[in-house]
Structure formats: C-alpha cells, structure tokens
Design an enzyme around this catalytic site. Structure first.
Site, PDB file in Angstrom:
ATOM      1  N   LYS A  62       0.872  -1.026   0.123  1.00  0.00           N
ATOM      2  CA  LYS A  62      -0.090   0.008  -0.118  1.00  0.00           C
ATOM      3  C   LYS A  62       0.853   1.288   0.040  1.00  0.00           C
ATOM      4  O   LYS A  62       1.938   1.330   0.467  1.00  0.00           O
ATOM      5  CB  LYS A  62      -0.844   0.139   1.062  1.00  0.00           C
ATOM      6  N   ASP A  99      -2.638  -1.783  10.113  1.00  0.00           N
ATOM      7  CA  ASP A  99      -2.722  -1.823   8.436  1.00  0.00           C
ATOM      8  C   ASP A  99      -3.309  -3.120   7.909  1.00  0.00           C
ATOM      9  O   ASP A  99      -3.681  -3.333   6.829  1.00  0.00           O
ATOM     10  CB  ASP A  99      -1.197  -1.743   8.045  1.00  0.00           C
TER      11      ASP A  99
END
Length: 297
Positions: free
Chosen positions: A10, A137
C-alpha cells in the site's frame, strides 16, 4: 494440500495523525491505495507452526511467533479450537520495514490462506475483526483497492477511484521502525496543538475522478517530518524524484520508502530511471493502483 494467497503493498496518499491517546496509539485519517507490488503467502499442513521466507530482504523478516503471518494463523486457530500446525512460506517482494505494509500484508495473506486451507468458513466481518486485532494496517491488506481508515486506521470505508494511478517507489538503504517514527512525531509536536485528523475532501474527490494532477496537489503525510528527522538522507531521494518530473513526492507511511506519483506509465519509467541513476536509494520499483486486496490464487 496447500493454499497460496497474493496480497498487495500500500501507499498512503493521506496520513493525518492526531495526538497520542492514553493507550499510546494515535487517531488517524489514513487514505490507503493498494499498489501492484505483491507478497505471496503459501500455507501447507505441517507437524507444527513454522515460517520460511525468500525474496529481497528476506533475511530481515522474523521467522518466529512475532511475525504477523504466524500470529494470524494462531489467532484463527484459537477461534476455531484447532492447532495452528502449518508451514507458512512467504515469497517476499514488498519492501521490508519500508512503510508499505509488507508485514501487515503477510498477516492478511496468512489469515485468508489458513481460512481456506482449514475450511473454517469465517465471515468477512470475522476476518476483518481478526485483522484489526493483529495491527492497524492489516484490515486494509485484506480489503485492498482504496479505503479511508479511521481510529488506528483499522476502521475502513471503501473509496471509489476513477482510474489508475502510476507510482514509482524508491527503496532506502535501511529500514525505519514504525514505533520510532511515531515517537519522533510525538517529540516534534510536543509543544503544538495537534488537530483532529480528518480526510481531505479535495483528495477524496481527486481519487474518485482518477485525476493524477489533483491527487498530487492533495497528498499529505504527517509522519514525513519525523521520518526525515530520523533519516535525513531521504530528502535527497525526494528531491531527485521531483527533479525527474514526479507530480509529487512523499514518504510512504512511516517510511523510509519514498513514493513518486507519475502522470502515466511512460513518465513512471522515466522517473524510475532517473532515481536509479541518482544514487540516492538502494532500489527502485514501479507499480500502479488500485489493485485488489488479498486473494487466493
């Protein structure tokens, strides 16, 4: 008798950070974009839980119970009253300790792979709940695409994107500890009134429109000053990417990987060549997003 899951890296196109909470965490407004750099996590029945890893920087990946992939297997096994007797192999391609959620990706990948291998049939909500327990996350690594994370970043709202965004990532000579970067953030803002983090409407509009110029004008990372304080040489990498024509440049998450938004695929290749020639980083990767989250191959 084995299951392989592919899971993406990401980049944070916005990372707004609030003041430290009593529990030591920070409230965030974290806009994630999944990009096409992938780890592959394979789980196979075994006599006991063990982890192996290969790929770039594999030597830096812990192969014990602290690895998020191992913790994911244990968490799912405990919920379903079984022993986490699996061999987890990580084919690592996401930069390690680079602010691109490589460890979180492995946790999400192992969770999905074990669920498929064991036939536990856990619901999406239950998998996301386990992800949130593992780390801030990890839920996004399961979901992928684009999303806004609030709370610690684990409470997700899926975002629409109107196109593909092209990125170049410069891998630094060494890693940075996420807790250390947050501690430095706390030190740097100790005498300031830290605003409540909120997502930027301008940035969300740019994502929805698929407009790289508008996105470039709206990206932000409140952890970037802390990362630069701990790793000043990153400023040279950011400058090299901007000079090569990047629409914008920022530290990815807690760093030290730096991210450069390009207008298109051709521009991304040119920026990558310039960064490689600059000598300011160890490696350069090109990727685009959004891409899907963890998926069984």
């Amino acid at each position: 008798m084995s299951v392989t899951v592919r899971v993406p890296a990401k980049v944070n196109v916005q990372l707004a950070v609030g003041a430290a909470r009593p529990d030591g965490f920070h409230d965030l407004a974290n806009v994630f974009l999944a990009v096409g750099l992938f780890d592959e996590v394979t789980v196979t029945p075994a006599a006991e839980l063990r982890i192996t890893c290969d790929g770039p920087d594999a030597a830096q990946v812990p192969l014990d119970g602290t690895n998020l992939a191992a913790r994911a297997a244990v968490a799912l096994a405990e919920r379903y009253g079984r022993t986490p007797a699996v061999h987890i192999h990580i084919a690592k391609d996401i930069p390690v300790a680079g602010g691109m959620a490589g460890g979180s990706a492995d946790g999400a990948g192992a969770l999905l792979a074990c669920d498929a291998l064991w036939g536990t049939g856990a619901s999406r909500v239950e998998l996301l709940d386990i992800c949130a327990e593992l780390g801030s996350d990890v839920p996004f690594s399961l979901v992928g695409g684009a999303a806004l994370g609030i709370g610690r970043g684990e409470k997700l709202t899926v975002l629409e994107t109107g196109g593909t965004f092209h990125w170049v990532f410069a891998v630094a000579e060494r890693g940075l500890s996420t807790p250390a970067v947050f501690r430095e953030f706390d030190r740097l803002v100790a005498d300031s009134d830290v605003p409540v983090p909120v997502a930027s409407p301008r940035l969300l509009d740019a994502l929805a429109a698929g407009d790289p110029d508008a996105l470039a004008a709206a990206v932000s990372n409140d952890l970037e000053p802390a990362a630069l304080s701990l790793f000043p040489a990153l400023a040279d990498t950011l400058a090299a990417g901007r000079a090569a024509g990047a629409l914008t440049a920022l530290v990815s998450g807690s760093g030290p990987t730096t991210a450069f938004l390009a207008r298109d695929a051709a521009a991304a290749r040119q920026i990558a060549e310039a960064l490689t020639a600059s000598g300011t980083c160890r490696a350069v990767r090109v990727a685009s997003g959004p891409v899907p989250g963890a998926s069984v191959l």
